[in-house]
Design a protein around this motif. Sequence first.
Motif, mmCIF file in Angstrom:
data_model
loop_
_atom_site.group_PDB
_atom_site.id
_atom_site.type_symbol
_atom_site.label_atom_id
_atom_site.label_comp_id
_atom_site.label_asym_id
_atom_site.label_seq_id
_atom_site.Cartn_x
_atom_site.Cartn_y
_atom_site.Cartn_z
ATOM 1 N N THR A 143 -19.066 0.417 -48.385
ATOM 2 C CA THR A 143 -19.406 -0.779 -49.150
ATOM 3 C C THR A 143 -19.610 -0.375 -50.605
ATOM 4 N N HIS A 144 -19.320 -1.299 -51.502
ATOM 5 C CA HIS A 144 -19.365 -0.990 -52.932
ATOM 6 C C HIS A 144 -20.046 -2.111 -53.687
ATOM 7 N N GLY A 145 -21.034 -1.780 -54.494
ATOM 8 C CA GLY A 145 -21.738 -2.766 -55.290
ATOM 9 C C GLY A 145 -23.216 -2.449 -55.369
ATOM 10 N N PHE A 146 -23.969 -3.338 -55.969
ATOM 11 C CA PHE A 146 -25.410 -3.160 -56.042
ATOM 12 C C PHE A 146 -26.003 -3.289 -54.636
ATOM 13 N N PHE A 147 -26.823 -2.345 -54.265
ATOM 14 C CA PHE A 147 -27.345 -2.253 -52.900
ATOM 15 C C PHE A 147 -27.941 -3.559 -52.403
ATOM 16 N N GLU A 148 -28.795 -4.202 -53.222
ATOM 17 C CA GLU A 148 -29.499 -5.398 -52.763
ATOM 18 C C GLU A 148 -28.588 -6.618 -52.673
ATOM 19 N N GLN A 149 -27.414 -6.549 -53.308
ATOM 20 C CA GLN A 149 -26.476 -7.672 -53.262
ATOM 21 C C GLN A 149 -25.546 -7.597 -52.056
ATOM 22 N N LEU A 150 -25.438 -6.437 -51.474
ATOM 23 C CA LEU A 150 -24.582 -6.269 -50.307
ATOM 24 C C LEU A 150 -25.259 -6.809 -49.064
ATOM 25 N N SER A 151 -24.458 -7.238 -48.115
ATOM 26 C CA SER A 151 -24.984 -7.732 -46.846
ATOM 27 C C SER A 151 -25.766 -6.640 -46.124
ATOM 28 N N GLY A 152 -27.015 -6.943 -45.767
ATOM 29 C CA GLY A 152 -27.800 -5.984 -45.008
ATOM 30 C C GLY A 152 -27.196 -5.709 -43.649
ATOM 31 N N GLU A 153 -26.629 -6.741 -43.028
ATOM 32 C CA GLU A 153 -25.987 -6.573 -41.723
ATOM 33 C C GLU A 153 -24.776 -5.660 -41.828
ATOM 34 N N ARG A 154 -24.007 -5.849 -42.902
ATOM 35 C CA ARG A 154 -22.806 -5.030 -43.094
ATOM 36 C C ARG A 154 -23.182 -3.562 -43.320
ATOM 37 N N GLN A 155 -24.222 -3.317 -44.089
ATOM 38 C CA GLN A 155 -24.640 -1.936 -44.336
ATOM 39 C C GLN A 155 -25.236 -1.310 -43.080
ATOM 40 N N HIS A 156 -25.864 -2.124 -42.241
ATOM 41 C CA HIS A 156 -26.335 -1.616 -40.952
ATOM 42 C C HIS A 156 -25.150 -1.170 -40.101
ATOM 43 N N GLU A 157 -24.093 -1.964 -40.071
ATOM 44 C CA GLU A 157 -22.884 -1.592 -39.330
ATOM 45 C C GLU A 157 -22.279 -0.311 -39.896
ATOM 46 N N ASP A 209 -24.278 8.665 -54.492
ATOM 47 C CA ASP A 209 -23.230 7.814 -55.050
ATOM 48 C C ASP A 209 -23.786 6.436 -55.410
ATOM 49 N N PRO A 210 -24.286 6.271 -56.630
ATOM 50 C CA PRO A 210 -24.759 4.950 -57.042
ATOM 51 C C PRO A 210 -23.664 3.895 -56.856
ATOM 52 N N TYR A 211 -24.033 2.730 -56.374
ATOM 53 C CA TYR A 211 -23.149 1.603 -56.083
ATOM 54 C C TYR A 211 -22.336 1.810 -54.803
ATOM 55 N N MET A 212 -22.433 2.982 -54.210
ATOM 56 C CA MET A 212 -21.929 3.227 -52.851
ATOM 57 C C MET A 212 -22.989 4.046 -52.119
ATOM 58 N N ALA A 213 -24.234 3.613 -52.260
ATOM 59 C CA ALA A 213 -25.378 4.416 -51.835
ATOM 60 C C ALA A 213 -25.355 4.742 -50.351
ATOM 61 N N VAL A 214 -25.085 3.728 -49.524
ATOM 62 C CA VAL A 214 -25.090 3.945 -48.076
ATOM 63 C C VAL A 214 -23.890 4.789 -47.657
ATOM 64 N N TYR A 215 -22.736 4.500 -48.237
ATOM 65 C CA TYR A 215 -21.534 5.267 -47.889
ATOM 66 C C TYR A 215 -21.699 6.748 -48.224
ATOM 67 N N ALA A 220 -21.285 -7.728 -55.583
ATOM 68 C CA ALA A 220 -21.069 -6.663 -54.615
ATOM 69 C C ALA A 220 -19.760 -6.891 -53.873
ATOM 70 N N GLU A 221 -19.098 -5.797 -53.538
ATOM 71 C CA GLU A 221 -17.853 -5.885 -52.803
ATOM 72 C C GLU A 221 -17.910 -4.980 -51.591
ATOM 73 N N LEU A 278 -21.578 2.985 -37.675
ATOM 74 C CA LEU A 278 -20.249 3.561 -37.499
ATOM 75 C C LEU A 278 -20.132 4.945 -38.117
ATOM 76 N N ASN A 279 -20.575 5.077 -39.376
ATOM 77 C CA ASN A 279 -20.367 6.327 -40.103
ATOM 78 C C ASN A 279 -21.267 7.457 -39.621
#
Length: 273
Positions: A96-110, A150-156, A266-267, A114-115
């Motif tokens: 996921t790419h973008g500001f952490f708080e703007q990204l879907s929490g559900e998507r970042q959980h997935e 990796d700022p803006y790809m923090a979870v990745y 966020a993208e 997965l990763n």
Amino acid sequence: MIRLRDKWILITGASSGIGEVFARELAVRGNHLILVARSENKLEALAKQLRMELGIQVEVIVNDLSKEGAPLKLYEECQQRRLSVDMVINNAGFGTHGFFEQLSGERQHEEVMLNIMSVVDITHLFLPGLLEKGSGAVINVSSTAGFQPDPYMAVYGASKAFVLSFTQALWEENRTRGVQFLALCPGSTQTEFFNVVGSDEASVGKRSTPEHVVKTALKALEKGQPYVVPGFQNYMTAQVSRLLSHKQVLRLVGGLLRPRNKGNEAETLKPSH
């Protein structure tokens, strides 16, 4: 050292990109495949082609590994089909790419499921069988993103750092037990990964071909390396964190990855499987 011929190899994220190229390359070498992804039509088409052209056995298992319990279901399906796995390639993943708080929490959980969790669970489930045979290999796909925050790809970035550390630790644990581990750390690669972004800010440097990435990985496995970064430029990029201060690295990477679309929306990057 595992001899890559007439082995049963499990590949996650096998419907496209690096996973698909792993499947094709290992099939050419005379191995049998267990192809895993969500995209049944793509998997079946690939399996049919490889069976017809190369005469190998190919099993297809449709599984969304971002869901709780999915790795266990994959393992149980292999057991039910009496498939004795000789090698595992944990390739499935997305970013996921973008500001952490703007990204879907559900998507970042997935993304974490997965990763990270699917890699841990699949490895934990299949490793005892490899150790019982006294041979085998596990390739876990990390990234050059795993060498620094990796700022803006923090979870990745954090997920790929986990995979890199996890895999190298298991390389040492199993170094004298007959099972090889390799962390594959490609840089930007010509796959579907960046399609949804619609811009290049999440892609750093020249993109490698998946064919180059896979051949580099298999050569590194033959040499018994704990990790490999395909491409000299990517390797040097991965070493930047050793040359600059932590703050300098954060500012450099943040400047490269900062969203440039209007409003900094966020993208989400498309899954690699």
